[in-house]
Structure formats: structure tokens, C-alpha cells
Design a protein around this motif. Structure first.
Motif, mmCIF file in Angstrom:
data_model
loop_
_atom_site.group_PDB
_atom_site.id
_atom_site.type_symbol
_atom_site.label_atom_id
_atom_site.label_comp_id
_atom_site.label_asym_id
_atom_site.label_seq_id
_atom_site.Cartn_x
_atom_site.Cartn_y
_atom_site.Cartn_z
ATOM 1 N N ALA A 49 0.810 -1.219 0.000
ATOM 2 C CA ALA A 49 0.000 0.000 0.000
ATOM 3 C C ALA A 49 0.845 1.272 0.000
ATOM 4 O O ALA A 49 0.495 2.253 -0.659
ATOM 5 C CB ALA A 49 -0.946 0.005 1.194
ATOM 6 N N GLU A 52 2.119 1.843 -3.475
ATOM 7 C CA GLU A 52 0.987 2.135 -4.355
ATOM 8 C C GLU A 52 0.455 3.540 -4.111
ATOM 9 O O GLU A 52 0.099 4.261 -5.059
ATOM 10 C CB GLU A 52 -0.112 1.099 -4.128
ATOM 11 C CG GLU A 52 0.267 -0.307 -4.607
ATOM 12 C CD GLU A 52 -0.728 -1.366 -4.179
ATOM 13 O OE1 GLU A 52 -0.832 -2.381 -4.889
ATOM 14 O OE2 GLU A 52 -1.396 -1.161 -3.146
ATOM 15 N N ALA A 53 0.415 3.959 -2.858
ATOM 16 C CA ALA A 53 -0.045 5.308 -2.537
ATOM 17 C C ALA A 53 0.906 6.357 -3.100
ATOM 18 O O ALA A 53 0.473 7.373 -3.670
ATOM 19 C CB ALA A 53 -0.180 5.469 -1.026
ATOM 20 N N ILE A 56 0.357 6.809 -6.830
ATOM 21 C CA ILE A 56 -0.835 7.602 -7.145
ATOM 22 C C ILE A 56 -0.598 9.071 -6.852
ATOM 23 O O ILE A 56 -0.911 9.950 -7.665
ATOM 24 C CB ILE A 56 -2.049 7.076 -6.350
ATOM 25 C CG1 ILE A 56 -2.428 5.673 -6.826
ATOM 26 C CG2 ILE A 56 -3.236 8.029 -6.473
ATOM 27 C CD1 ILE A 56 -3.502 5.001 -5.993
ATOM 28 N N ASP A 132 -12.964 0.688 -2.075
ATOM 29 C CA ASP A 132 -11.646 0.583 -2.710
ATOM 30 C C ASP A 132 -10.826 1.815 -2.355
ATOM 31 O O ASP A 132 -11.153 2.930 -2.781
ATOM 32 C CB ASP A 132 -11.828 0.474 -4.228
ATOM 33 C CG ASP A 132 -10.518 0.262 -4.982
ATOM 34 O OD1 ASP A 132 -9.486 0.815 -4.548
ATOM 35 O OD2 ASP A 132 -10.526 -0.428 -6.014
ATOM 36 N N TRP A 133 -9.753 1.642 -1.583
ATOM 37 C CA TRP A 133 -9.034 2.810 -1.085
ATOM 38 C C TRP A 133 -8.351 3.610 -2.200
ATOM 39 O O TRP A 133 -8.202 4.834 -2.094
ATOM 40 C CB TRP A 133 -8.023 2.415 -0.015
ATOM 41 C CG TRP A 133 -6.795 1.665 -0.459
ATOM 42 C CD1 TRP A 133 -6.598 0.322 -0.436
ATOM 43 C CD2 TRP A 133 -5.564 2.230 -0.946
ATOM 44 N NE1 TRP A 133 -5.345 -0.002 -0.885
ATOM 45 C CE2 TRP A 133 -4.684 1.149 -1.200
ATOM 46 C CE3 TRP A 133 -5.125 3.528 -1.182
ATOM 47 C CZ2 TRP A 133 -3.392 1.324 -1.691
ATOM 48 C CZ3 TRP A 133 -3.839 3.716 -1.684
ATOM 49 C CH2 TRP A 133 -2.982 2.632 -1.941
ATOM 50 N N LYS A 134 -7.940 2.941 -3.265
ATOM 51 C CA LYS A 134 -7.292 3.657 -4.369
ATOM 52 C C LYS A 134 -8.282 4.572 -5.082
ATOM 53 O O LYS A 134 -7.964 5.718 -5.412
ATOM 54 C CB LYS A 134 -6.674 2.658 -5.348
ATOM 55 C CG LYS A 134 -5.567 1.810 -4.737
ATOM 56 C CD LYS A 134 -5.100 0.741 -5.705
ATOM 57 C CE LYS A 134 -4.158 -0.248 -5.019
ATOM 58 N NZ LYS A 134 -3.772 -1.350 -5.924
ATOM 59 N N LYS A 135 -9.489 4.060 -5.310
ATOM 60 C CA LYS A 135 -10.527 4.901 -5.900
ATOM 61 C C LYS A 135 -10.874 6.058 -4.974
ATOM 62 O O LYS A 135 -11.051 7.203 -5.416
ATOM 63 C CB LYS A 135 -11.787 4.071 -6.187
ATOM 64 C CG LYS A 135 -11.650 3.093 -7.336
ATOM 65 C CD LYS A 135 -12.962 2.363 -7.562
ATOM 66 C CE LYS A 135 -12.853 1.360 -8.705
ATOM 67 N NZ LYS A 135 -14.132 0.619 -8.909
ATOM 68 N N ARG A 138 -8.135 8.786 -5.101
ATOM 69 C CA ARG A 138 -8.212 9.603 -6.314
ATOM 70 C C ARG A 138 -9.433 10.532 -6.281
ATOM 71 O O ARG A 138 -9.326 11.711 -6.627
ATOM 72 C CB ARG A 138 -8.278 8.706 -7.549
ATOM 73 C CG ARG A 138 -6.978 7.946 -7.836
ATOM 74 C CD ARG A 138 -7.096 7.174 -9.151
ATOM 75 N NE ARG A 138 -5.904 6.408 -9.436
ATOM 76 C CZ ARG A 138 -4.804 6.893 -9.998
ATOM 77 N NH1 ARG A 138 -4.763 8.188 -10.330
ATOM 78 N NH2 ARG A 138 -3.756 6.130 -10.243
#
Length: 320
Positions: A49, A52-53, A56, A132-135, A138
Motif C-alpha cells: 500500500a 501504491e499510494a 498515485i 476501494d481505497w485507491k478509488k 483519487r
């Protein structure tokens, strides 16, 4: 309160040609400096994570500092991040940690974004419309705006979606397992819940009025209440009352498979202060997390618990 008045969008908020950044930040608030706290050990996060963070965040023109919550320095890392007063504090962790960070940030007037990194993710889903933490990350960077969040407090434990007080609180984990498709786990949790559910009533008083009895009392915040909206000053109190075994079984089934608030044995009212007591410890689930409560408890409404960097209610509905 965070400073959210901006006559015009600062130059570093946009990503025009030649900027080197690919995505535009929200115009609702200045995001010059953000801190993102990540607990990789949470069930919905994972060891990758952090990287990945960072990937982004590199798409946006923002000074972002990603910090890992771990070991003995867990609490200190949170305290230090809040004390630095970033333009926004993002947290990707379990439900309990997210609630705690939101509460602490609210006390220091720090804008906070609680991304979905837990098991039930009730608060993040209400604020960002996704698990979904990525969504969610963003959407928050691109569409986020300051949003005052009301809640409730049981002693030092704050909740921002709902608190279930009484034996039917034990149905919450079983229902979540069903939604996740874990039928074996759901069956095990349902058996445990059924053995304890409806075995004894709790007593309660709303706003100092007449004592009442119920199988359970569910307190719902303006953030997710269907009966009242965020401008209403209070909690939605839904009392589960049954007259016989048949009603109890029906209510148990509704708690697992349907919207239990539509059941005829549920009585809904508005309240600002609640006193509860019972013959034994009162089972309680707040925002999807089991918390210890004694034989007596007091719940109070908190009109402005913290300010979230979140989507507008309409954007959440559209995202869902």
C-alpha cells in the motif's frame, strides 16, 4: 476549522501542459502539503500500500509525505502528523484507527480523509462511495471538499455512522460475512448471535424521558440516516421491540437479510442524549467495530465531531 476560503485556485492546484503532473486537484481546498498514514497490517490494506499510494500521489502536484503506522511508534506517528497541521491528513487503516484519527484531527481542526482500509468501512463508504481505497484516494484528491461530520460518543468512543446497543449487535458480523460471500463464517457467527440474541432486554431513556425497554437500540448519525438529514440536530434512535418469539425471529432474519429499520417492530425517533442500562454487559458495535461497554452507558450527540475532506453527498450517491 481548516481554512477553506480561496478567492481563486492557486497555480499549484492545476496540472496544465508542461506541469509534469497528469491529474487536476480539487478546487475546493488548497492541498499544498498532505500527510498520509498507512497501517499495512489492516485487513483491507496490504504490504504494498505504501508504494501504491506514493505512485498515485506522484500524479498530482502536491507535497505528499507517506508514513507507515507500525510497532511501538504507532500512536506517536499519529500525534506527530496531526501536530504538523498539514492541509489534509489521509489515513488508510482499520475501522478503529480511522475513527480515532478522525476524532483527534477534529479536536485539532485538521482536515482528515479516512480511506477504506478496514473490514466494514462504514465511514469511508459513506464519505467516498466506495470500499476501494485507491478509488477513494483519487476521488478525494480530485473532487474532495470540506464536509462537517456529526456523530455520537459513548464515553471516549466516537462513532460517525451508527451504534448498535444490545444483543442484536451480534448480528452485524454475520451480516457482513454474508455480504462478503463468506457463508461458512456467516453461519458460525449467526449461530453465536442467535444463542445470545433476545435473551434479555436493555433499558433506555431518550433525552431524560420515560424509561423504556427494547431488544436493542440503534443510534444512527445524520451522515447515513434515512429518516433525518445532516442538517437535523440529533441522532436517529431506532428501538427494536418485540412482543413474542415469532417477532424476534422475523427481526433476526431482517437484521441479516433486509433493512431491519423497515420492520414493524422498529420504532424510530430523534434524540440528543441517551442513557442505557442492563442486567449484564451491553453488547455494542460502533461503525462496524465491537467495543466494550459495561452494564450502563451514556451516549451523546456531537454536532461537529470533525471536518472530513470528502465527496459531496450527491457525488457519493453518484459514485455508488
Amino acid at each position: 476549522m481548516p481554512n477553506v476560503e480561496h478567492p481563486e485556485l492557486p497555480k499549484d492546484q492545476t496540472s496544465g501542459s508542461g506541469s509534469g503532473f497528469t491529474t487536476t486537484l480539487t478546487p475546493a481546498v488548497t492541498l499544498g502539503k498532505i500527510i498520509m498514514l498507512i497501517n499495512p497490517m489492516s485487513g483491507g490494506v496490504g504490504n504494498r500500500a505504501g508504494d501504491e499510494a506514493k505512485a498515485i500521489l506522484s500524479e498530482y502536484d502536491v507535497d505528499a509525505d507517506v508514513r507507515i503506522l507500525e510497532g511501538d511508534g504507532f500512536a506517536d506517528t499519529i500525534d506527530e502528523a496531526i501536530s504538523e497541521r498539514p492541509d489534509a491528513l489521509f489515513v488508510l487503516a482499520g475501522d478503529g484507527t480511522a475513527r480515532s484519527v478522525a476524532t483527534l484531527a477534529g479536536q485539532k481542526d485538521v482536515l482528515v480523509a479516512t480511506l477504506p482500509g478496514g473490514t466494514m468501512n462504514m465511514l469511508p463508504k459513506a464519505l467516498y462511495g466506495t470500499g476501494d481505497w485507491k478509488k477513494a484516494l483519487r476521488r478525494t484528491l480530485e473532487q474532495g471538499e470540506p464536509r462537517k461530520v456529526a456523530g455520537g460518543a459513548i464515553g471516549e468512543e466516537y462513532f460517525y455512522c451508527a451504534a448498535i446497543m444490545g444483543a442484536p449487535a451480534l448480528w452485524a458480523p454475520a451480516r457482513e460475512a454474508i455480504r462478503s460471500g463468506k457463508l461458512g463464517e456467516a453461519w458460525s457467527k449467526a449461530r453465536l448471535a442467535f444463542r445470545r440474541a433476545f435473551s434479555g432486554r436493555i433499558r433506555f431513556s431518550l433525552d431524560g424521558k420515560t424509561e423504556e425497554k427494547a431488544e436493542a437500540l440503534v443510534l444512527i448519525t445524520p451522515l447515513i440516516s434515512k429518516a433525518f438529514n445532516e442538517s437535523d440536530p440529533g441522532l436517529e434512535a431506532a428501538a427494536m421491540k418485540t412482543a413474542d418469539t415469532g417477532q424476534a425471529l422475523r427481526l433476526a432474519a431482517n437484521a441479516l437479510f433486509n433493512d431491519w429499520r423497515d420492520d414493524e417492530a422498529v420504532d424510530t425517533r430523534r434524540t440528543r442524549k441517551v442513557k442505557l442500562w442492563g442486567r449484564s454487559r451491553i453488547p455494542a458495535v460502533i461503525d462496524g467495530e465491537t467495543v466494550p461497554v459495561g452494564k450502563e452507558a451514556e451516549v451523546r450527540f456531537v454536532p461537529h465531531a470533525f471536518t472530513a475532506l470528502a465527496l459531496s453527498p450527491q457525488a457519493v450517491e453518484d459514485a455508488g
